[in-house]
Enzyme design. Structure first.
Site, PDB file in Angstrom:
ATOM      1  N   SER A 175       0.796  -1.223   0.000  1.00 24.25           N
ATOM      2  CA  SER A 175       0.000   0.000   0.000  1.00 24.25           C
ATOM      3  C   SER A 175       0.831   1.276   0.000  1.00 24.25           C
ATOM      4  O   SER A 175       0.382   2.299  -0.493  1.00 24.25           O
ATOM      5  CB  SER A 175      -0.954  -0.002   1.196  1.00 24.25           C
ATOM      6  OG  SER A 175      -0.252  -0.227   2.395  1.00 24.25           O
ATOM      7  N   HIS A 203      -5.112  -3.210  -3.180  1.00 27.73           N
ATOM      8  CA  HIS A 203      -4.756  -2.227  -4.209  1.00 27.73           C
ATOM      9  C   HIS A 203      -4.612  -2.835  -5.599  1.00 27.73           C
ATOM     10  O   HIS A 203      -4.280  -2.131  -6.550  1.00 27.73           O
ATOM     11  CB  HIS A 203      -3.464  -1.499  -3.818  1.00 27.73           C
ATOM     12  CG  HIS A 203      -3.578  -0.780  -2.514  1.00 27.73           C
ATOM     13  ND1 HIS A 203      -4.070   0.498  -2.412  1.00 27.73           N
ATOM     14  CD2 HIS A 203      -3.310  -1.184  -1.255  1.00 27.73           C
ATOM     15  CE1 HIS A 203      -4.079   0.862  -1.139  1.00 27.73           C
ATOM     16  NE2 HIS A 203      -3.624  -0.143  -0.411  1.00 27.73           N
ATOM     17  N   LYS A 235     -11.606   1.074  -2.440  1.00 26.96           N
ATOM     18  CA  LYS A 235     -10.526   1.689  -3.230  1.00 26.96           C
ATOM     19  C   LYS A 235     -10.947   1.705  -4.694  1.00 26.96           C
ATOM     20  O   LYS A 235     -11.859   2.451  -5.032  1.00 26.96           O
ATOM     21  CB  LYS A 235      -9.228   0.961  -2.915  1.00 26.96           C
ATOM     22  CG  LYS A 235      -8.823   1.305  -1.471  1.00 26.96           C
ATOM     23  CD  LYS A 235      -7.718   0.505  -0.867  1.00 26.96           C
ATOM     24  CE  LYS A 235      -7.477   1.030   0.548  1.00 26.96           C
ATOM     25  NZ  LYS A 235      -6.805   0.066   1.416  1.00 26.96           N
TER      26      LYS A 235
HETATM   27  C1  LIG Z   1      -6.737   0.028   2.849  1.00 31.42           C
HETATM   28  C2  LIG Z   1      -6.224  -1.324   3.169  1.00 31.42           C
HETATM   29  C3  LIG Z   1      -6.929  -2.172   4.008  1.00 31.42           C
HETATM   30  C4  LIG Z   1      -8.124  -1.694   4.787  1.00 31.42           C
HETATM   31  O1  LIG Z   1      -9.261  -1.669   3.996  1.00 31.42           O
HETATM   32  P1  LIG Z   1     -10.487  -0.740   4.460  1.00 31.42           P
HETATM   33  O2  LIG Z   1     -11.640  -1.276   3.700  1.00 31.42           O
HETATM   34  O3  LIG Z   1     -10.106   0.636   4.096  1.00 31.42           O
HETATM   35  O4  LIG Z   1     -10.631  -0.928   5.937  1.00 31.42           O
HETATM   36  C5  LIG Z   1      -6.470  -3.458   4.167  1.00 31.42           C
HETATM   37  N1  LIG Z   1      -5.347  -3.886   3.537  1.00 31.42           N
HETATM   38  C6  LIG Z   1      -4.622  -3.084   2.745  1.00 31.42           C
HETATM   39  C7  LIG Z   1      -3.390  -3.609   2.092  1.00 31.42           C
HETATM   40  C8  LIG Z   1      -5.030  -1.772   2.546  1.00 31.42           C
HETATM   41  O5  LIG Z   1      -4.303  -0.961   1.799  1.00 31.42           O
END
Ligand SMILES: *Cc1c(COP(=O)(O)O)cnc(C)c1O
Length: 391
Positions: A175, A203, A235
């Site tokens: 991330s 991602h 995302k």
């Molecule tokens: C953003 C993210 C999460 C968390 O997801 P949310 O739905 O925002 O709680 C989990 N793992 C990774 C790798 C992330 O980048």
């Protein structure tokens, strides 16, 4: 009593104090933040779907059928037919037997890891894994061994000297770095050492692979090779929530055991319908992926020619490595004075001494938006130490 005020003051001194901006209007590159119009390069809305008209309409159309609130947990009476339909669609989308819809990615990681490993077991976790994975490991009470980022040989050596139940967990796309885990090699060593592989593709889903099916699909890795696939929906998918996909038996096990699934209220069912709509767009619209990845290659070419230190990433996450916390903040501030919103990422989100600007791209950005960013970066070049420019 502990001196919380002093701790806050110390944070400020160390350049680690965090603040929030107040956004008005929908999420898109032109963003009103704290009353100021800025061009944003920091959201995770990689495909520009957070404000997609078809998905908004799907939500609006679903509301009279489903009402608003989730009202209860899935195991009481909150498991709506809309959730069920989304799970079928997610299984189809990821090429897995079955899928389970969680309220957030944070909760999915906490729930899955703590359900699949426990006291006496060993979890192997990449050093750069997301905070929610780290917290899931702690919650599990298993022994945790962290391996150097992407270092399959180091992992294999650890696996070889460990007995008992083993779980290996990794981000698919990291991330804060934007690079991709060596998934095929990880799958191979997990199979060789009888370890269960969990990949969090928060991602990668929507962005990578055929029809945006993610980093695991890009390599054609099957459910046997990657038995537990986690993805988030807030995302690139542009809605909210997360999922786990894999063999039906494992999903059934999670329904019994994952505390963050069991002890929480189901998401508003209409949101599930909006997510189904978004998955349809993602499958159909290759143009969004082509456009955002085109912006990425142009950015890499031009920003590295200016002498900025980029990282080995071909995803929409394109960090500019700075090092010092205050320098990263200064560059972020200078860009903001030029109308750009690019966030500085500091420890503990990244290792100490690796503060950076996390530049992210979206299919909603135009080439002209990228021109603005590149122009501002060239004006601010002297704020950060020069690295050697390859000629
Ligand atoms: C953003 C993210 C999460 C968390 O997801 P949310 O739905 O925002 O709680 C989990 N793992 C990774 C790798 C992330 O980048």
């Amino acid at each position: 009593m502990r001196d919380f005020a002093l701790e806050l003051e110390e944070r400020k001194q160390a350049g680690l104090y965090r603040t929030r901006r107040h956004v008005a209007g929908p999420q898109r590159p032109s963003l009103i933040a704290d009353g100021k119009l800025l061009l944003s390069f920091c959201s995770n809305d990689y495909l520009g779907l957070a404000n997609n008209p078809a998905n908004i309409e799907a939500l609006r159309n679903a509301l009279p059928e489903t009402g608003l609130g989730g009202a209860a947990s899935h195991l009481i009476c909150g498991h709506h037919d809309a959730h069920h339909q989304l799970e079928l669609r997610l299984a189809e989308f990821t090429g897995r037997s079955s899928a389970l819809f969680f309220s957030t990615g944070y909760m999915a990681n906490m729930g899955v890891i703590s359900a699949l490993a426990g006291r006496g077991d060993t979890i192997f976790s990449d050093r750069l894994n997301h905070a929610s994975i780290i917290d899931g490991c702690i919650l599990s009470r298993a022994r945790v061994r962290r391996y150097a980022h992407g270092d399959v040989a180091a992992l294999e050596a650890m696996l070889a000297e460990t007995s008992g139940h083993k779980l290996v967990v990794t981000d698919g796309v990291f991330s804060m770095d934007g690079d991709i885990a060596p998934l095929a090699e990880l799958a191979r060593v997990c199979r060789a050492h009888d370890a269960l592989l969990v990949v969090d593709d928060a991602h990668g889903i929507g962005v990578l692979g055929p029809e945006g099916r993610g980093s695991v699909a890009e390599l054609g890795l099957s459910e046997d090779e990657v038995p537990v696939l986690i993805g988030t929906l807030g995302k690139a998918v542009g809605t909210s929530g997360a999922f786990v996909a894999g063999p039906s038996m494992l999903m059934d096990y999670l329904v019994q055991k994952a505390r963050t699934y069991i002890y929480t209220t189901a998401m508003p069912p209409a949101l599930a319908m909006a997510t189904i709509s978004s998955l349809d767009v993602i499958e159909r619209d290759q143009g969004r992926r082509d456009h955002v990845l085109g912006l990425v290659s142009r950015f890499r070419c031009e920003a590295s020619a200016m002498g900025y230190e980029l990282m080995p990433s071909r995803t929409p996450i394109q960090p500019i490595m700075i090092g010092d916390n205050h320098d990263a903040l200064a560059l972020s501030q200078a860009l903001e004075e030029r109308g750009l919103l690019v966030s500085a990422i500091r420890p503990p989100t990244v290792p100490v001494g690796e503060a950076r600007l996390r530049v992210t791209f979206s299919a909603a950005h135009s080439q002209e938006d990228l021109d603005c960013l590149l122009r501002a970066l060239s004006q601010c070049r002297d704020l950060v130490q020069k690295t050697d420019v390859a000629i």
